[in-house]
Design an enzyme around this catalytic site. Structure first.
Site, PDB file in Angstrom:
ATOM      1  N   ASP A 273      31.711  37.628 -20.944  1.00 17.74           N
ATOM      2  CA  ASP A 273      31.745  37.064 -22.295  1.00 17.74           C
ATOM      3  C   ASP A 273      32.390  38.048 -23.282  1.00 17.74           C
ATOM      4  O   ASP A 273      32.910  39.094 -22.894  1.00 17.74           O
ATOM      5  CB  ASP A 273      30.329  36.678 -22.721  1.00 17.74           C
TER       6      ASP A 273
ATOM      7  N   ASP B 218      32.809  27.655 -27.575  1.00 15.48           N
ATOM      8  CA  ASP B 218      31.863  26.942 -26.719  1.00 15.48           C
ATOM      9  C   ASP B 218      31.926  25.436 -26.937  1.00 15.48           C
ATOM     10  O   ASP B 218      32.052  24.957 -28.064  1.00 15.48           O
ATOM     11  CB  ASP B 218      30.439  27.418 -27.002  1.00 15.48           C
TER      12      ASP B 218
END
Length: 713
Positions: free
Chosen positions: A179, A234
């Site tokens: 991430d 996202d």
């Protein structure tokens, strides 16, 4: 190169403005605009870890559990069990992946990550072993920062790359999602490459999923770092989020390839925020875009409808197609979007998506999808499983927010007819280029289509070929019917001494030819590539170290030989069809001398008083070509100036096999007897007969190829 000297390459403001109007002014608009702005540049070579030759398929727990206490060893083992019991493993799903919150908030005294002993009392290695025992693979999560993304702040990998990679490898990890939180503003390329290098150094094959949200346009640099890269922020479980992410990801198709994929985030199918119709659209578009298929819903409570969507093997086959081409948008307007994805068997996956709130009829054609020319087509609806036929129209009534997805297959293989074909004249499956478009039969001019010049390498001009600019990739579907590619490659003369490139030819994903480094001052290099049985032909040009500076790369005289040549035995050339014939006066004649005017105005072929019933009557300068298919061994022929020319005429006869001279006569005149030529042709695909004037200014140069016999195996 400075912006002032090459500034035309960056004049794309209008594109960005249009995308802002289309997507709005937020981060999604910026991502989409950047995608289209850069879509002309193809990817670097995919990272060579042999993984993700098709997009990854599996599960990620985040959307269903977040960091709640239910995320634990028992839950993960249960997912592995469900993969097997519900047939997800058989459908192609492999990876059972942990997301954030699996570790303790602090490293141990040695700086190692520590699994949360409450969540994972037996440790991560034991959990990975359980997953492996099911015939599945195991994935883990970290962040390219000091901490991960959850607010509890678990340790990230920044500065600990090799230590963490070694630990994961010792546990048997097969997949890393990396991430982008708490990244300390360190350059993204530096952070992600550091972990990629660390994973490689472990010696364990670990699929590397880069998750930096598309902020630094990873599609332009991540192909040789990781196996996939997130292209957006996202996803959330809503129609607007899903379809907006699809819009942002669609323009990035040129960057996807086997081993390196655009990732528009995990699947929301079954999470409850969309209808099943919308989830089918979601799954269809992700498959059409060659996206990783990572289930993000709670499989422990998945409905039969959710499992039916996730296990649709026809749609999965589109996503997993070995050709590895991401689908592209054919048309878009008024909320009606058509996408097409080339497939390895020569068919196309076509999606008809209705983004409006009312049922709509959406129509396209096989020709628009790049497979026109067949007498009829089979259309398999991949959701209803119904099969219909069409002469080329692809149409359906599509419900609101729905997608009809077809696999469109020609009723008969669309194969090139037997003979020789110039690539510059053929339709390609896909083409990406470093600057400007790939050009047909001209060099690359870096800007708009048609702005190049004649293809020229080392002073030799070529009428046919492809003008590219590194980095570049052009693909053709051959249908298994072609036998050989012959091409001269090099940097176009217009680049001067600039340019440094490598040409590579791939057949069905395997490297078949490599030019080595060629520079602007080098002569052309000829490549001859066996293509027997090949479906997917891929022509790749990569920069060789000069930073794509005037890498004007020519595929010159790129010629395909397809289909069978003459049957076994001996053949009189005049009984065979030629591929081409040019003549100094009048047409080339079959079994007659050249009469200089209309066809059939010649006489019996006669040289030195000997009459011949079979042969070709030409007039300098003349060229006649035949397709041999690689199956012939030799040509035997008498040659000379026909007696009807008297003492006039002065010619030279030459025979070429694939452009290489294999036989030549002396200078022959009207008063000379016939000469005999034997020309070896073993393995040749093209026979060329040439007659050249030998100094008399084409004065009665009636040149006979007398009793020419072609022998084939």
């Amino acid at each position: 190169m400075t912006p002032s000297t090459r500034g035309i390459r960056h004049a794309l403001t209008a594109v960005t403005t249009s995308l802002t109007m289309l997507f709005g002014g937020g981060a999604l608009a910026a991502t989409a605009a950047a995608g289209l702005q850069l879509a002309a540049a193809p990817p670097a070579a995919a990272v060579e870890n042999t993984l993700a030759r098709t997009p990854a398929m599996g599960f990620n727990n985040w959307n269903s559990t977040h960091c709640r206490a239910e995320f634990n060893e028992s839950m993960v083992k249960g997912i592995a069990d469900i993969f097997v019991s519900q047939g997800l493993k058989d459908a192609g799903y492999q990876y059972v992946n942990l997301d954030d919150c699996w570790a303790l908030p602090n490293r141990d005294a040695s700086g190692n990550l520590v699994p949360d002993p409450v969540r994972f009392p037996n440790g991560i290695k034991a959990l990975a072993d359980y997953v492996h025992a099911k015939g599945l693979k195991f994935g883990i999560y970290s962040s390219a920062g000091t901490k991960t993304c959850d607010t509890l702040g678990f340790p990230g990998g920044l500065g600990h790359e090799q230590q963490d990679a070694n630990l994961w490898a010792s546990w048997g990890v097969d997949y890393l999602k990396y991430d982008n939180c708490n990244n300390q503003f360190v350059d993204a390329r530096q952070r992600y490459r550091a972990m990629g290098d660390a994973l490689k150094a472990t010696g364990r094959p670990i699929l590397y999923s880069i998750c930096e949200w598309g902020q630094n346009q990873p599609w332009t640099w991540a192909q040789d770092v990781g196996n996939s890269w997130r292209t957006t922020g996202d996803i959330s479980d809503s129609w607007s989020s899903m379809i907006g992410i699809a819009h942002a990801n669609q323009p990035l198709a040129p960057y996807a390839r086997p081993g390196a994929w655009n990732d528009p985030d995990m699947l929301e199918v079954g999470n409850g925020g969309m209808t099943d119709t919308e989830y089918r659209t979601h799954f269809s578009l992700w498959a059409q875009m060659s996206a990783p298929l990572l289930v993000g819903s709670d499989l422990r409570t998945a409905s039969a409808a959710t499992l039916a969507i996730l296990k649709n093997t026809d749609v999965i086959a589109v996503d997993q197609d070995p050709l590895g081409v991401q689908g592209t948008v054919l048309s878009s307007g008024g909320g009606l979007v058509v996408m097409s994805k080339p497939l390895a068997d020569g068919s196309r996956a076509i999606t008809l998506t209705n983004e409006t709130g009312q049922s709509q009829t959406i129509t396209t054609t096989a020709e628009a999808a790049g497979i026109g020319g067949a007498p009829s087509y089979t259309l398999k609806d991949l959701w209803s499983r119904q099969t219909t036929t069409s002469t080329g129209t692809v149409s359906a009534s599509v419900p609101p927010h729905g997608t009809v997805m077809y696999r469109v297959t020609p009723s008969a293989p669309i194969a090139l007819p037997a003979g020789l074909h110039q690539l510059g004249d053929l339709a390609w499956t896909s083409a990406t280029n470093g600057w400007g478009p790939v050009e047909r039969n001209r060099s690359n001019g870096e800007s708009g289509s048609g702005d190049g010049h004649a293809l020229t390498i080392g002073g030799t001009a070529y009428a046919k070929g492809l003008g590219a600019h590194a980095s570049s990739e052009v693909r053709y579907h051959l249908g298994g019917t072609c036998r050989n590619l012959t091409v001269d490659v090099g940097v176009d003369d217009e680049a001067g001494n600039n340019g440094s490139v490598v040409f590579q030819v791939y057949r069905d994903q395997s490297l078949a030819a490599d030019s080595g480094v060629l520079r602007g001052s080098d002569p052309a290099k000829r490549l001859s590539v066996d293509l027997t049985g090949t479906n997917d032909l891929r022509l790749v040009v990569t920069d060789a170290g000069d930073g794509k500076d005037y890498d004007h790369a020519d595929w010159a005289g790129a010629r395909l030989a397809c289909g069978d040549g003459p049957s076994a035995g001996g053949h009189a050339l005049s009984d065979l069809p030629w591929a081409g014939a040019d003549n100094g006066w009048g047409p080339v004649e079959r079994d007659l001398s050249n009469g200089e005017q209309a066809a059939g105005d010649g006489r019996t072929l006669t040289i030195g008083g000997t009459r011949y019933t079979k042969g070709l009557g030409t007039h300098a300068a003349a060229t006649v070509t035949y397709y041999l298919g690689g199956s012939c061994t030799g040509l035997s022929t008498d040659v000379g100036v026909d007696d009807e020319a008297g003492n006039n005429g002065s010619v030279v006869f030459r025979v070429f096999a694939d452009g290489v001279k294999v036989a030549e006569s002396s200078r022959l005149t009207g008063s000379a007897a016939a000469a005999h030529l034997d020309a070896p042709l073993t393995g040749a695909y093209e026979l060329t007969l040439q007659v050249a004037d030998a100094g008399d200014g084409k004065n009665y140069d009636h040149a006979d190829w007398a009793a020419p016999i072609l022998t084939c195996a």
